[in-house]
Design an enzyme around this catalytic site. Structure first.
Site, PDB file in Angstrom:
ATOM      1  N   TYR A   1       6.228  -8.365   4.871  1.00  0.00           N
ATOM      2  CA  TYR A   1       7.393  -8.259   4.007  1.00  0.00           C
ATOM      3  C   TYR A   1       8.459  -9.295   4.341  1.00  0.00           C
ATOM      4  CZ  TYR A   1       5.779  -3.450   2.985  1.00  0.00           C
ATOM      5  OH  TYR A   1       5.078  -2.343   2.616  1.00  0.00           O
TER       6      TYR A   1
ATOM      7  N   THR B   1      -0.959  -8.409  -0.993  1.00  0.00           N
ATOM      8  CA  THR B   1       0.408  -8.237  -0.497  1.00  0.00           C
ATOM      9  C   THR B   1       0.544  -6.906   0.237  1.00  0.00           C
ATOM     10  OG1 THR B   1       1.346  -7.008  -2.363  1.00  0.00           O
ATOM     11  CG2 THR B   1       1.232  -9.415  -2.582  1.00  0.00           C
ATOM     12  N   ASP B   2       1.548  -6.820   1.073  1.00  0.00           N
ATOM     13  CA  ASP B   2       1.916  -5.530   1.640  1.00  0.00           C
ATOM     14  C   ASP B   2       2.440  -4.653   0.505  1.00  0.00           C
ATOM     15  OD1 ASP B   2       2.353  -3.542   3.537  1.00  0.00           O
ATOM     16  OD2 ASP B   2       3.117  -4.972   5.012  1.00  0.00           O
ATOM     17  N   TRP B   3       2.598  -3.372   0.774  1.00  0.00           N
ATOM     18  CA  TRP B   3       2.820  -2.389  -0.284  1.00  0.00           C
ATOM     19  C   TRP B   3       4.258  -2.414  -0.815  1.00  0.00           C
ATOM     20  CZ3 TRP B   3      -1.776  -2.999   0.696  1.00  0.00           C
ATOM     21  CH2 TRP B   3      -2.819  -2.126   0.369  1.00  0.00           C
TER      22      TRP B   3
ATOM     23  N   LEU C   1       6.021  -4.564  -3.209  1.00  0.00           N
ATOM     24  CA  LEU C   1       6.864  -5.749  -3.352  1.00  0.00           C
ATOM     25  C   LEU C   1       7.550  -5.839  -4.709  1.00  0.00           C
ATOM     26  CD1 LEU C   1       5.505  -6.707  -0.726  1.00  0.00           C
ATOM     27  CD2 LEU C   1       5.296  -8.970  -1.755  1.00  0.00           C
TER      28      LEU C   1
END
Length: 595
Positions: free
Chosen positions: A274, A310-312, A314
């Site tokens: 993030y 991606t990380d969760w 965004l």
């Protein structure tokens, strides 16, 4: 008479379901048949829950039901949340889910992923307790042991347990370097040293994936590129106040080293973090939006052609446990959800973690903001992995085998042995060392199950009656304003004054052994010279700890990071530089052994 068998076979159109065809050909055959809506569904991976009744209509945290995700939104990648009551239940639920996927127009199988679920952490944002799976020390404990063969063995056991219930993507390993002592994510890493982390990361990936990715593998989504850890003031970028990553010591390249080992080991996927870099050559936006990081560094410099997810969260704001949290769109908060989606794709990522808005992706393609060729580029990667993992050929699992494999006695024994080995002895004072303790002595315990302790000694009610006291402590952290934040143990590393007084009070009347669950490098200075022995653990049950304290097992752990001597030293250190606190209490690699 002419044999026309071969002629007829060659005349039949090639089908992506044909396992004899090369994977790349199968990908192209399938891609050519997919609608834009079906392609868009591939790009979104969000959380789903395992219902107690095994049905697929349950709501997912207020989101659509699993059936709506699969049938209406054409989604086929999911992060499984929660722990099932039994392995059989999870396997049967998985098979129903694959049956639902098979009923869709093209029958694209589901790929299930999971956060770590083999240790002691219970944080809905990062990891789950082991439950039915074998229970091991946290990754930081594997680093304390430092044995590549053991880490590869763990990965292989976890692979067998995951595949038995249909889990095919590990949202790990986490190979960030813990150069900021206050950072809350350290327990899931291999510590502060880039060389050790790289060696263990490669072993971990080999254990999960094998020599190469295939039908028996669990794909690893190695995270968090280009390295979380150098967080300003140690705060985490799950939250707006922790969004900056900074490099005052010029340590950006140091944090890339473990990823180089992961690439060499063949990791199939990468997750950017993030955080947004501050004061570097890169754009000051979160790494998931950052083209110079994903395309420039990851794709071009390192030649990585696997999946980037991606990380969760965004893109979209969310309600988590009753509190509102903004999208982790650091540096691009001013952009709309639509504009954020386009920027992630332009950066070079393939998949959106924690989101479920494929209809928006369809719209931006139809409007011309993103080309369908760009969509096809990522769709190929996502489909390729499904084929390589063998999901198109045999998606379902055997519930009976799941019951036999998951949490088997052999796997549990291996996990317990690793828990014992990871226990790290820091001090062991006295002309005759306090540890190991003699069986049958009178013991006073806090933080330990009394029934478990009674297997080793005679448990008494007050310290004054004991021959020795054993106190189990949790590394300190600050309370924050919301339930979700408090799962992330952040803030000061100093024990509260009341807790220090309690330890010193017990130690003043009886020889005292203190054990600390070292999820972060706690400041032990106030009592380290007053206790008979100090040990730390990185995820160990009471029985594993007591086996070590009473000499049934040897302590084999060594610190995978420095332990600072004061918060002043921590505050003065540079967050991107390893081993940078002044006058540490104990150095990386410290760990006593019994003679």
């Amino acid at each position: 008479m002419t044999d026309t068998t071969d002629t007829k076979a060659s005349a039949r159109p090639a089908c992506f379901q044909d396992p004899s065809l090369p994977v790349e050909e199968r990908v192209e055959l399938l891609l050519a048949q997919m609608t834009l809506e079906e392609k868009a569904g591939l790009f979104f991976q969000t959380m789903i829950t395992i219902s107690e009744d095994g049905l697929l209509t349950e709501p997912n945290f207020g989101a659509p039901s699993t059936q709506e995700f699969v049938v209406d939104k054409h989604m086929s990648h999911f992060n499984v949340f929660g722990t099932p009551a039994t392995a059989r239940q999870m396997a049967e639920w998985h098979n129903k889910l694959q049956g639902l996927a098979a009923s869709t127009r093209l029958g694209i199988p589901v790929t299930l992923s999971t956060d770590p679920r083999h240790s002691f952490t219970e944080n809905p944002g990062t990891a789950m307790m082991a439950g039915v799976f074998s229970e091991w020390p946290e990754p930081l404990g594997l680093a304390a042991i430092g044995d590549e063969k053991l880490v590869e063995q763990f990965g292989d056991i976890a692979r067998q347990e995951y595949t038995a219930v249909g889990l095919r993507v590990a949202l790990h390993p986490q190979i960030d370097l813990t150069t900021e002592p206050r950072w809350c994510r350290q327990i899931g890493t291999f510590g502060e040293d880039a060389e050790l982390t790289g060696r263990l990361a490669a072993a971990y990936i080999r254990g999960f994936q094998g020599k190469q990715l295939g039908p028996g593998s669990v794909a690893t989504m190695t995270k968090h590129f280009p390295g979380g850890g150098p967080q300003r003031d140690g705060e985490d970028p799950h939250f707006a106040y922790g969004r900056e990553q900074e490099y005052p010591g010029g340590g950006f390249e140091y944090h890339l080293k473990p990823f180089e080992a992961a690439f060499d080991a063949g990791t199939s996927q990468i997750m950017p973090y993030y955080g947004m870099p501050v004061g570097t050559e890169h754009e000051e936006v979160g790494f998931g939006f950052n083209k110079s990081v994903i395309t420039g560094l990851l794709r071009e410099r390192y030649g990585f052609d696997g999946i980037v997810c991606t990380d969760w969260g965004l893109l979209s704001d969310s309600d988590i446990m009753g509190d509102q949290f903004p999208a982790r769109a650091w540096g691009v908060e001013h952009l709309s959800v639509r504009e954020r989606l386009v920027k992630v794709l332009e950066a070079g990522a393939d998949q959106f973690g924690g989101e479920y808005i494929p209809e928006l992706l369809v719209d931006v393609v139809r409007s011309g903001e993103v080309s369908e060729d760009r969509i096809d580029e990522s769709a190929r990667r996502l489909l390729r992995e499904k084929f390589v993992l063998g999901l198109f050929d045999d998606a379902c699992v055997d519930p009976g085998k799941a019951e036999a494999v998951v949490g088997s006695s052999a796997f549990r024994a291996a996990g317990k042995a690793a828990q014992r080995a990871s226990v790290t002895v820091l001090t062991n004072t006295g002309s005759v060392p306090t540890l190991p303790l003699a069986k049958g002595i009178k013991v006073y315990v806090e933080g330990i199950d009394r029934i478990e302790a009674s297997r080793y000694g005679n448990v008494v009610d007050i310290p004054e009656m004991a021959d020795v006291a054993i106190l189990r402590l949790q590394a300190p952290f600050d309370n924050r304003g919301t339930t979700f934040e408090n799962y992330f143990h952040a803030g000061s590393l100093e024990f509260p004054a009341e807790q220090i007084r309690k330890v010193l009070g017990v130690a003043s009347v009886v020889p005292t052994v203190v054990d600390v669950f070292l999820e972060r490098p706690a400041i032990l200075t106030p009592f380290i010279n007053n206790v008979a022995a100090a040990v730390v653990n990185f995820g160990a049950g009471d029985d594993a700890l007591l086996d070590v304290l009473f000499g049934d097992a040897q302590p084999l752990g060594s610190l995978p990071m420095d332990l600072p001597s004061s918060m002043a030293a921590v505050s003065a250190s540079r967050p991107d530089v390893p081993f940078d606190t002044a006058d540490p209490l104990f150095r990386f690699g410290h760990g006593l052994r019994y003679s």
